[in-house]
Design an enzyme around this catalytic site. Structure first.
Site: not given
Ligand code: 5GP
Ligand code: ZN
Length: 113
Positions: A93, A86, A99
């Site tokens: 994101q 994302n 990531h």
């Molecule tokens: P994005 O939306 O930025 O592409 O994805 C971020 C991801 O990080 C989300 O799927 C969310 O669930 C995950 N995430 C957010 N906070 C934490 C955390 O404290 N630990 C872990 N393992 N994942 C997290």
């Protein structure tokens, strides 16, 4: 970066379920999994988004994809899986540390939401 969630996980200041840790990378299970397997592959170095990648980061991105492939094999995702970056707010994101999402263990739909 001390105010970055994933940098804090890399520094072990915040616990995480880490499935792979090597070289430039770390991989951890997503805290809010969207599939039976949901792993995030992240670089140790803070890079905010895909848009912040430099030409010299090309190998790093390849390492992330190879790590995802290895984890998919280790998780027995033999019938397929999805890899997602994302990028930016409209791209979905939420954490501004690069990531790669590895999602598997269920059928994926297209188009994604
Ligand atoms: P994005 O939306 O930025 O592409 O994805 C971020 C991801 O990080 C989300 O799927 C969310 O669930 C995950 N995430 C957010 N906070 C934490 C955390 O404290 N630990 C872990 N393992 N994942 C997290
Ligand atoms: Zn960071």
């Amino acid at each position: 970066m001390s105010d970055c969630l994933f940098c804090r996980i890399i520094d072990k200041a915040i616990p995480a379920d880490i499935v792979l840790e090597r070289g430039n990378l770390l991989a951890l299970r997503d805290i809010n999994p969207q599939a039976p397997t949901h792993v995030l592959i992240i670089p140790r170095r803070h890079i905010a988004t895909i848009d912040d990648l430099q030409a010299e980061d090309t190998l790093l991105v390849g390492e992330m994809v190879q790590a995802a492939r290895e984890i998919a094999a280790a998780e027995s995702l033999v019938v397929g899986y999805r890899l997602v970056f994302n990028c930016g707010r409209q791209g979905g994101q939420e954490v501004d540390h690069l990531h790669l999402h590895l999602l598997g263990g269920r059928s994926m739909e297209w188009p994604p939401g």
